[in-house]
Design an enzyme around this catalytic site. Sequence first.
Site, mmCIF file in Angstrom:
data_model
loop_
_atom_site.group_PDB
_atom_site.id
_atom_site.type_symbol
_atom_site.label_atom_id
_atom_site.label_comp_id
_atom_site.label_asym_id
_atom_site.label_seq_id
_atom_site.Cartn_x
_atom_site.Cartn_y
_atom_site.Cartn_z
ATOM 1 N N GLY A 267 39.983 24.064 9.758
ATOM 2 C CA GLY A 267 40.107 25.004 10.862
ATOM 3 C C GLY A 267 40.562 24.187 12.235
ATOM 4 O O GLY A 267 41.527 24.583 12.981
ATOM 5 N N ARG A 268 39.884 23.041 12.572
ATOM 6 C CA ARG A 268 40.213 22.174 13.801
ATOM 7 C C ARG A 268 41.689 21.575 13.698
ATOM 8 O O ARG A 268 41.842 20.853 14.391
ATOM 9 C CB ARG A 268 39.068 21.524 14.425
ATOM 10 N N HIS A 384 38.786 14.614 42.346
ATOM 11 C CA HIS A 384 37.995 14.962 43.321
ATOM 12 C C HIS A 384 36.717 15.747 42.897
ATOM 13 O O HIS A 384 36.248 16.508 43.798
ATOM 14 C CB HIS A 384 38.868 16.016 44.469
HETATM 15 O O1 F6P Z 1 32.732 26.641 14.478
HETATM 16 C C1 F6P Z 1 32.782 26.800 13.101
HETATM 17 C C2 F6P Z 1 34.013 26.958 12.611
HETATM 18 O O2 F6P Z 1 34.117 27.270 11.240
HETATM 19 C C3 F6P Z 1 35.236 26.133 13.149
HETATM 20 O O3 F6P Z 1 35.438 24.884 12.225
HETATM 21 C C4 F6P Z 1 36.357 26.926 12.902
HETATM 22 O O4 F6P Z 1 37.453 26.557 13.501
HETATM 23 C C5 F6P Z 1 35.774 28.267 13.494
HETATM 24 O O5 F6P Z 1 34.615 28.181 13.133
HETATM 25 C C6 F6P Z 1 36.613 29.590 13.072
HETATM 26 O O6 F6P Z 1 36.521 29.878 11.907
HETATM 27 P P1 F6P Z 1 37.554 30.794 11.097
HETATM 28 O O7 F6P Z 1 38.927 30.278 11.395
HETATM 29 O O8 F6P Z 1 37.328 30.857 9.579
HETATM 30 O O9 F6P Z 1 37.249 32.269 11.798
#
Ligand code: F6P
Length: 543
Positions: A267-268, A384
């Site tokens: 996901g990330r 700042h």
């Molecule tokens: O926070 C956990 C997580 O699984 C992330 O790794 C991911 O990006 C997010 O939730 C959203 O997940 P999804 O795309 O499955 O809705």
Amino acid sequence: MKNINPTTTKAWKELEDHFGKIENEHMRDMFKNDADRAEKFTIKWEDFYVDLSKNRITEDTRDLLLKLAEECKLEEAINSYFTGEAINQTENRPVLHTALRAGKDAEIKVRGENVIPEVEEVKTRIKNFSNEIIGGNRKGYTGKPFTDIVNIGIGGSDLGPVMVTESLEFYKNHLNMHFISNVDGDHVHETIKNLNPETTLFVIVSKTFTTMETLSNASTVREWFLKSVPEEEVSKHFVAVSTNLEKVEAFGIDPKNIFPMWDWVGGRFSLWSAVGLSISLAIGYENFASLLEGARKMDDHFKTTAFKENLPVQMALLTIWYNNFFKAESEAVIPYSQYLDKFPSYLQQAIMESNGKSVDRNGEKVDYETGTIIWGEPGTNSQHAFFQLIHQGTKLIPADFIGFKESLFGDKGHHDKLMANYFAQTEALLNGKTSEKVELELKSKKFSQEEIDRISSFKVFEGNKPTSTLLVDKLTPESMGKLIALYEHKIFVQGIIWNIFSYDQWGVELGKQLATKILMEFANRNVDEHDSSTGNLLKYYLS
Ligand code: F6P
């Protein structure tokens, strides 16, 4: 991948000894004693000039860190990463966001199948869809072209798209972009209150399509839409990006409007996939393709460059040096560009969700520090706000300074002022201000000796605060792609050396499970067994 506890390597022991020797050395002296220091620690690559010389390292430090990388089998690990081995072992998946930008001639196999044709097919769909929406050929249910795009997603399904869209705002077209992420109803209602359903397109992004925040926001938006529009028109206004095609269809989205992604994209790290559809809509497909091309160039650099000149490797090793030897608790990322306002928040997820682990690849609790805390804000604003603590506080906070040689609107006067600050801060952090200098300054201002004795210690800056200077020619889709990929690979290198799995995120699950349980308690208006603090709070909330 090998399971090597880094602290058991020869290099680690040598680094510990070496640390004892240079811990108190001032970078001022390092520069004084070596006229070539800046050149020695500067890496020039394409449009990137990266000066790492203002770090508390010597050539010996670098050699020992390189030895550590070698002993931890980094080279083999990079090969496993790019060739699609299931390096995300706790989920039994490869980690192949790099395949999304590898180009049509690449061949990358997942479970025996080359995934590139599929990747290219989805890219073509992104391209055609973006062109149709931007060009006004694909219209809303009343025949009007779209004016507003709403991305609904959270975490990687939000931060990547919103960060890149804002970073590349200069390249944006006429479409108004909105991002809804928080399950806080005020976020969704505030966003939709001024939207016209006739001209709004909703892009629901969820890899799993089970995320509570995204599904709640998508349902609220759908209800709002159906208040004024017949149900059969939903397909013109709702598209989705997901791996979970069944769940998306069950939500009522036309299968033709589903952009697939794959379980081998975390996901990330997913902005390069159809998760980046909003980016492509905002800046056009050509610019989106340039972003991918920039990342591909960084992938090549990372894969093929000797570690001594390798940007992600060098930056990752520095983090390990500070985190594990200096025991620095956090790192700051300071972009000297207002466009990059969201870059630190984006990196927080990328870095902290990846490397916030305390169990090693053998399943054992680690006895050394892993993931760093990341924070930051654009300069000059941050100067700042929190720079005081970096300059004169008790904590060591290595900072990345990201700047551009050219501004986008070409206002030289402003840009020179911005960049003068960018350079001045790293210089001040390096050199500090000695008591002799303070005294001279106060004398020249006609302060009495008594006054000087009273206030000079407050005005002394120790200096010796490490910074890395990333100077890029210009903020473009391509340079942005390179920058993001640089940090992605930095994360990978750190995970390899810390011997942790960087690509799962079990830690976020527990809170999700408990929230679901508490929500049931709200529905039943009944508070179950909890610790007394949580129990009291829940009762107070319900009262
Ligand atoms: O926070 C956990 C997580 O699984 C992330 O790794 C991911 O990006 C997010 O939730 C959203 O997940 P999804 O795309 O499955 O809705």
